[in-house]
Write a protein that holds these residues in place. Structure first.
Motif, PDB file in Angstrom:
ATOM      1  N   SER A 107       0.637  -1.123  -0.188  1.00 39.80           N
ATOM      2  CA  SER A 107       0.050   0.084  -0.166  1.00 39.80           C
ATOM      3  C   SER A 107       1.041   1.010  -0.031  1.00 39.80           C
ATOM      4  O   SER A 107       0.191   2.278   0.035  1.00 39.80           O
ATOM      5  CB  SER A 107      -0.819   0.664   1.274  1.00 39.80           C
ATOM      6  N   LEU A 108       2.575   1.441  -0.097  1.00 42.40           N
ATOM      7  CA  LEU A 108       2.633   2.224  -0.415  1.00 42.40           C
ATOM      8  C   LEU A 108       2.495   2.634  -1.376  1.00 42.40           C
ATOM      9  O   LEU A 108       3.467   2.833  -2.791  1.00 42.40           O
ATOM     10  CB  LEU A 108       4.307   1.425  -0.032  1.00 42.40           C
ATOM     11  N   ARG A 109       3.214   4.225  -2.096  1.00 47.45           N
ATOM     12  CA  ARG A 109       3.531   5.298  -3.011  1.00 47.45           C
ATOM     13  C   ARG A 109       4.418   5.188  -3.393  1.00 47.45           C
ATOM     14  O   ARG A 109       4.889   5.535  -4.188  1.00 47.45           O
ATOM     15  CB  ARG A 109       3.082   6.767  -2.898  1.00 47.45           C
ATOM     16  N   LYS A 110       5.535   4.184  -2.274  1.00 49.80           N
ATOM     17  CA  LYS A 110       7.050   3.998  -2.616  1.00 49.80           C
ATOM     18  C   LYS A 110       7.656   3.118  -2.127  1.00 49.80           C
ATOM     19  O   LYS A 110       7.926   3.416  -1.443  1.00 49.80           O
ATOM     20  CB  LYS A 110       7.870   6.068  -1.911  1.00 49.80           C
ATOM     21  N   ASP A 111       8.290   2.144  -3.605  1.00 50.28           N
ATOM     22  CA  ASP A 111       8.766   1.525  -3.146  1.00 50.28           C
ATOM     23  C   ASP A 111      10.015   1.275  -4.759  1.00 50.28           C
ATOM     24  O   ASP A 111       9.487   0.470  -5.347  1.00 50.28           O
ATOM     25  CB  ASP A 111       7.731   0.120  -2.712  1.00 50.28           C
ATOM     26  N   ASN A 112      11.286   1.479  -4.069  1.00 44.08           N
ATOM     27  CA  ASN A 112      11.685   1.268  -5.218  1.00 44.08           C
ATOM     28  C   ASN A 112      12.729   0.189  -5.029  1.00 44.08           C
ATOM     29  O   ASN A 112      13.659   0.459  -5.025  1.00 44.08           O
ATOM     30  CB  ASN A 112      12.599   2.729  -5.044  1.00 44.08           C
ATOM     31  N   THR A 113      12.655  -0.696  -4.589  1.00 40.82           N
ATOM     32  CA  THR A 113      13.332  -2.108  -3.959  1.00 40.82           C
ATOM     33  C   THR A 113      13.509  -2.739  -4.640  1.00 40.82           C
ATOM     34  O   THR A 113      12.370  -3.757  -5.164  1.00 40.82           O
ATOM     35  CB  THR A 113      13.068  -2.605  -2.145  1.00 40.82           C
ATOM     36  N   GLY A 114      14.467  -2.877  -6.681  1.00 42.73           N
ATOM     37  CA  GLY A 114      14.247  -3.620  -7.322  1.00 42.73           C
ATOM     38  C   GLY A 114      13.086  -3.647  -8.045  1.00 42.73           C
ATOM     39  O   GLY A 114      12.195  -2.594  -8.694  1.00 42.73           O
ATOM     40  N   TYR A 115      12.679  -4.318  -9.305  1.00 39.76           N
ATOM     41  CA  TYR A 115      12.136  -4.084 -10.323  1.00 39.76           C
ATOM     42  C   TYR A 115      10.724  -4.015  -9.891  1.00 39.76           C
ATOM     43  O   TYR A 115      10.073  -4.644  -8.476  1.00 39.76           O
ATOM     44  CB  TYR A 115      11.931  -5.492 -11.040  1.00 39.76           C
ATOM     45  N   ASP A 116       9.901  -3.268 -10.354  1.00 43.92           N
ATOM     46  CA  ASP A 116       8.380  -3.072 -10.443  1.00 43.92           C
ATOM     47  C   ASP A 116       7.257  -4.106 -11.242  1.00 43.92           C
ATOM     48  O   ASP A 116       6.274  -4.022 -11.650  1.00 43.92           O
ATOM     49  CB  ASP A 116       7.802  -1.473 -10.299  1.00 43.92           C
ATOM     50  N   LEU A 117       7.652  -5.144 -10.005  1.00 43.79           N
ATOM     51  CA  LEU A 117       6.925  -6.531 -10.820  1.00 43.79           C
ATOM     52  C   LEU A 117       5.198  -6.097 -11.446  1.00 43.79           C
ATOM     53  O   LEU A 117       4.964  -7.202 -12.099  1.00 43.79           O
ATOM     54  CB  LEU A 117       7.336  -7.737 -10.487  1.00 43.79           C
ATOM     55  N   LYS A 118       4.809  -5.407 -10.268  1.00 45.95           N
ATOM     56  CA  LYS A 118       3.278  -5.529 -10.543  1.00 45.95           C
ATOM     57  C   LYS A 118       2.520  -4.869 -12.020  1.00 45.95           C
ATOM     58  O   LYS A 118       1.728  -5.205 -12.967  1.00 45.95           O
ATOM     59  CB  LYS A 118       2.506  -4.386  -9.574  1.00 45.95           C
ATOM     60  N   GLN A 119       3.350  -4.125 -12.681  1.00 47.01           N
ATOM     61  CA  GLN A 119       3.497  -4.005 -13.772  1.00 47.01           C
ATOM     62  C   GLN A 119       3.585  -4.303 -15.198  1.00 47.01           C
ATOM     63  O   GLN A 119       3.099  -4.933 -16.514  1.00 47.01           O
ATOM     64  CB  GLN A 119       5.336  -2.688 -14.566  1.00 47.01           C
ATOM     65  N   LEU A 120       4.099  -5.701 -15.247  1.00 44.98           N
ATOM     66  CA  LEU A 120       4.108  -6.136 -15.734  1.00 44.98           C
ATOM     67  C   LEU A 120       2.847  -7.466 -15.881  1.00 44.98           C
ATOM     68  O   LEU A 120       2.376  -7.603 -17.040  1.00 44.98           O
ATOM     69  CB  LEU A 120       5.054  -7.740 -15.727  1.00 44.98           C
ATOM     70  N   PHE A 121       1.755  -7.076 -14.679  1.00 46.46           N
ATOM     71  CA  PHE A 121       0.237  -7.434 -15.226  1.00 46.46           C
ATOM     72  C   PHE A 121      -0.525  -6.902 -15.228  1.00 46.46           C
ATOM     73  O   PHE A 121      -1.878  -7.367 -15.554  1.00 46.46           O
ATOM     74  CB  PHE A 121       0.504  -8.332 -13.891  1.00 46.46           C
ATOM     75  N   ILE A 122      -0.172  -6.042 -15.041  1.00 47.26           N
ATOM     76  CA  ILE A 122      -1.423  -5.049 -15.938  1.00 47.26           C
ATOM     77  C   ILE A 122      -1.334  -4.538 -17.127  1.00 47.26           C
ATOM     78  O   ILE A 122      -0.760  -4.552 -17.657  1.00 47.26           O
ATOM     79  CB  ILE A 122      -1.159  -3.475 -15.782  1.00 47.26           C
ATOM     80  N   GLY A 123      -2.600  -5.198 -17.864  1.00 42.04           N
ATOM     81  CA  GLY A 123      -2.098  -4.849 -19.184  1.00 42.04           C
ATOM     82  C   GLY A 123      -2.161  -6.402 -19.780  1.00 42.04           C
ATOM     83  O   GLY A 123      -2.340  -6.527 -21.385  1.00 42.04           O
TER      84      GLY A 123
END
Length: 387
Positions: A107-123
């Motif tokens: 639920s964090l707006r900022k989380d810059n630890t590694g690859y942003d994996l959620k973006q793979l699944f959006i779309g």
């Protein structure tokens, strides 16, 4: 529209309808965590009771699931104001093809630890994993909403009205939709919806959303005075009460319903440079002549997203041959996208190459093979068929 969720051959259908619970909502941060089977309209009502709204709004909100919205990266009517789900989604829970539960439900707006994996699944249209839960940032509910419905004498005036609108309304502009006269004819003929302004070649719906009714109304009225006095707009009406606003929005939201009653509909959801957005409608009318009942254009002008629809008495392979690949080639020639917000699914997967280079398509195939080596997740969808 593209068959993204329709079984074609040997698929097993997975339903998330019972996964319909709100897990949590924090009014201070505006972060909603819910299961993927929650219906969009139910989430909207849940949030409105708490003075918040969902960052997306669709004509299908009464039936679509939030998990499906995320899997298709749905755009909708609030895109101009709140952007895409790539920005609103904070975290996802996803089940991978091997059964691994990938819990990135932050639920964090900022989380810059590694690859942003959620973006793979959006779309990804369910081809890389099954979304089971969503964490989404929700904006506060506007305290003041106005809707204006305007008549424009031509598409150049629609474009200039949009430019003036952005400059005059700025931060309170939440929607700018357009439709042509054929759309108005269809909603009148098939749905008995009356036109609230004088007949015109084009119509525009403008919505403002803000925190101060007096301030917003003053800005809107100043904008309307300017476009009316300059001739960009020939007539208009403004609504501030809910019933009238809903009636004006219905003229835009129910176009798809009216088209379905006109006959068989060939549907295209494309992105184009805004200044060329309507040219393909004009071109197709000349190209198809009497072989089509109607060629209509409407959509999210503020996003450069055209919904191009061609109706006929019944499906015709000859008419389809006149449309495809012509529409895709025309779109590619303008550096546009053959799918603006509805994905590729089964029906349009082989059109991907018109918008993506071979290297990008090959990279996508590699991701699919890595995450789903047996090809069990929404097979036959999104990626082009191999020759």
């Amino acid at each position: 529209m593209v068959g993204g969720s329709v079984p074609v051959f040997d698929e097993v259908i997975l339903s998330s309808a019972l996964m319909n619970q709100v897990v949590s909502f924090h009014s201070l941060s505006g972060v909603l965590v819910c299961q993927a089977g929650c219906i969009l309209d139910n989430l909207s009502r849940f949030l409105e009771d708490r003075d918040f709204i969902m960052p997306l709004d669709l004509g299908a909100k009464g039936s679509c699931h939030i998990g499906g919205n995320v899997a298709t990266n749905a755009g909708g009517l609030r895109f101009l104001r709140y952007g895409s789900l790539h920005g609103s989604i904070l975290g996802l829970e996803v089940v991978l093809a091997n059964g691994t539960v990938l819990n990135c439900l932050t639920s964090l707006r900022k989380d810059n630890t590694g690859y942003d994996l959620k973006q793979l699944f959006i779309g990804s249209e369910g081809t890389l994993g099954v979304i089971t839960a969503v964490s989404i940032l929700c904006p506060p509910k506007p305290k003041a909403v106005n809707v204006a419905f305007l008549a424009c004498p031509g598409f150049p005036e629609v474009l200039r009205t949009f430019s003036s609108c952005r400059g005059a309304l700025g931060e309170v502009l939440s929607a700018f939709e357009f439709m042509d006269s054929e759309c108005m004819r269809l909603v009148g003929q098939h749905l008995n919806l009356g036109c609230p302004v004088q007949e015109s070649p084009f119509y525009v719906l403008v919505e403002t959303s803000g925190s101060n009714a007096e301030h917003d109304s003053a800005k809107l009225n100043s904008f309307l005075d300017d476009v009316l006095s300059s001739g960009l707009v020939t007539d208009g009406t403004v609504a501030t009460d809910l019933k009238k606003m809903q009636a004006l929005w219905a003229l835009r939201e129910r176009i798809t319903e009216a088209l379905s009653r006109e006959g068989y509909t060939y549907k295209y959801d494309i992105s184009l440079p805004v200044e060329r957005l309507y040219d393909i409608v004009t071109d197709l009318r000349a190209r198809l002549g009497l072989s089509a009942k109607a060629v209509v254009g409407y959509g999210h002008l503020g996003d450069g997203n055209l919904h191009l629809n061609v109706t006929a008495e019944a499906f015709s392979t000859q008419l389809l041959g006149e449309l495809e690949p012509y529409v895709y080639e025309w779109t590619a020639g303008q550096q546009g996208s053959v799918s603006a917000e509805h994905g590729l699914g089964f029906r349009k997967r082989d059109a991907m190459g018109y918008s993506k280079p071979p290297a990008a398509v090959q990279f996508m195939r590699g991701l699919k093979t890595l995450l789903d080596p047996k090809g069990i997740l929404n097979p036959y969808k999104l990626l082009p068929s191999r020759a």
